[in-house]
Scaffold this motif. Structure first.
Motif, PDB file in Angstrom:
ATOM      1  N   UNK A 203       0.796  -1.159   0.091  1.00  0.00           N
ATOM      2  CA  UNK A 203       0.002   0.116  -0.036  1.00  0.00           C
ATOM      3  C   UNK A 203       0.937   1.314  -0.108  1.00  0.00           C
ATOM      4  N   UNK A 204       1.671   1.182   0.999  1.00  0.00           N
ATOM      5  CA  UNK A 204       2.747   2.350   0.910  1.00  0.00           C
ATOM      6  C   UNK A 204       2.225   3.387   1.732  1.00  0.00           C
ATOM      7  N   UNK A 205       0.966   3.210   2.236  1.00  0.00           N
ATOM      8  CA  UNK A 205       0.144   4.289   3.168  1.00  0.00           C
ATOM      9  C   UNK A 205      -0.625   3.239   4.041  1.00  0.00           C
ATOM     10  N   UNK A 206      -0.345   3.888   5.342  1.00  0.00           N
ATOM     11  CA  UNK A 206      -1.030   3.025   6.534  1.00  0.00           C
ATOM     12  C   UNK A 206      -2.377   2.979   6.534  1.00  0.00           C
ATOM     13  N   UNK A 207      -3.267   3.813   5.765  1.00  0.00           N
ATOM     14  CA  UNK A 207      -4.673   3.623   5.654  1.00  0.00           C
ATOM     15  C   UNK A 207      -5.130   2.499   4.895  1.00  0.00           C
ATOM     16  N   UNK A 208      -4.282   2.124   3.780  1.00  0.00           N
ATOM     17  CA  UNK A 208      -4.636   0.660   3.006  1.00  0.00           C
ATOM     18  C   UNK A 208      -4.336  -0.473   3.752  1.00  0.00           C
TER      19      UNK A 208
END
Length: 366
Positions: A203-208
């Motif tokens: 994801x590269x983003x914690x939200x994903x």
């Protein structure tokens, strides 16, 4: 490709292992804070920490190296769980073994280079230690399998794979495109291998992370490796993709760790009926595709006889758009329809090219 006997393979950490810890080991306090959080959470099965960080470009933080290894020993003593680090060469292996690191992993940048993988494998001959192998940066199944084979040939049996996604400069959603089908192909090649999903790097983003983790479990993967930091905003590397211990525990509570059905006898009767219906439909699909390709062969023969080009751009453009629209009317996504139609079109072109090639070969013999 040779077939490996893998009945004894596996890390032996149980179903749905959760591996957590920082992208990079930074300070003793950072690890102490994580231990304080993880001591209250029995679901964490292994602690990860980057000691040597292979960075794409120089000038970024590349890890503390040997300095961090005694700190990880203390983490193991406190949490009573294995600790794992990434190694990229024989010197890393030697230092890790000296400090009694429990599990090693080979990173994506290393997996892509068979010389580096072989160096690590040779340095581990005669050592009984679990090794996890991340997929290579590029979507190359042979490199992934080959790295596992090199470990196995060196006498290592406690092996697992890590699915961290693949570089794709055109994908705007993921940091590393998951290409779930490649992970499933690895499972077909090596049926008994355990696959750990790395949603942080995908994801590269914690939200994903939560959604990717759930999808990985839905695909039957055996565990998760989630980068966790006491204060991600101040992380020395990959700050955007790390979660706090509190966020990690929330994710683990909200995702569903479904059990896989391994024995046919355990499958409910209504599920068997639905699977039988799918098998019947698949047979009809294959029959229809076969009929379509027979017509394609006739089209190829006509083009050959009339000296027409195999690829007809306007026709293909019209067919593609028309079939995508029809699929969307039947609740199928545009993305699926496009990939499905492109696969059929590629095979159609190959069949027609084969006919053209046969014509040339016949001409040579006359």
């Amino acid at each position: 490709m040779k077939t490996l006997k893998m009945k004894d393979w596996g890390l032996g950490l149980g179903k749905h292992v959760v591996i957590a810890g920082p992208c990079s080991v930074e300070t003793e306090k950072q690890l102490d804070d994580l231990c304080n959080s993880f001591e209250r959470e029995p679901q964490i099965g292994m602690f990860r920490g980057g000691v040597w960080k292979p960075r794409t470009r120089p000038g970024n933080f590349e890890g503390l190296g040997d300095t961090a290894l005694p700190w990880l020993q203390e983490v193991r003593n406190r949490l009573k769980i294995p600790v794992c680090i990434e190694v990229a060469n024989a010197a890393h292996v030697e230092a890790a073994l000296k400090h009694q690191i429990d599990v090693l992993w080979i990173g994506a940048r290393t997996t892509v280079n068979p010389f580096s993988v072989q160096e690590i494998a040779d340095s581990l001959r005669g050592v009984d230690i679990p090794v996890m192998v991340k997929n290579p940066i590029n979507p190359d199944l042979a490199l992934w399998v080959g790295a596992l084979e090199r470990m196995h040939d060196a006498g290592l049996n406690k092996l697992a794979a890590i699915h961290r996604g693949f570089a794709d400069p055109y994908d705007k959603i993921y940091r590393n495109k998951p290409n779930w089908n490649l992970a499933m192909q690895l499972k077909l090649e090596l049926p008994d291998i355990e696959i750990i999903n790395d949603p942080s790097h995908i994801g590269g983003k914690w939200e994903m992370i939560k959604d990717i983790s759930q999808r990985a479990l839905n695909f039957g993967m055996d565990g998760l490796m989630i980068e966790t930091h006491p204060n991600p905003k101040e992380a020395w590397s990959d700050a955007r993709q790390q979660v706090t211990p509190e966020q990690l525990l929330t994710i683990l509570k909200e995702i569903s760790f479904k059990e896989k059905i391994d024995l046919e006898a355990e499958i409910p009767s209504n599920l068997k009926e639905m699977r039988n219906a799918i098998d019947h439909i698949d047979q009809k699909l294959i029959d229809l595709l076969s009929d379509r390709f027979h017509v394609i062969d006739q089209v190829g023969a006509y083009k050959k006889a009339h000296q027409l080009a195999v690829y007809q751009g306007d026709r293909w453009k019209n067919v593609l758009q028309n079939r995508i629209d029809l699929g969307k009317q039947k609740d199928m996504s545009e993305k699926f329809m496009k990939s499905f139609l492109v696969a059929i079109h590629d095979e159609s072109i190959k069949r027609q090219e084969k006919q053209m090639a046969l014509e040339k070969e016949v001409a040579k013999t006359i």
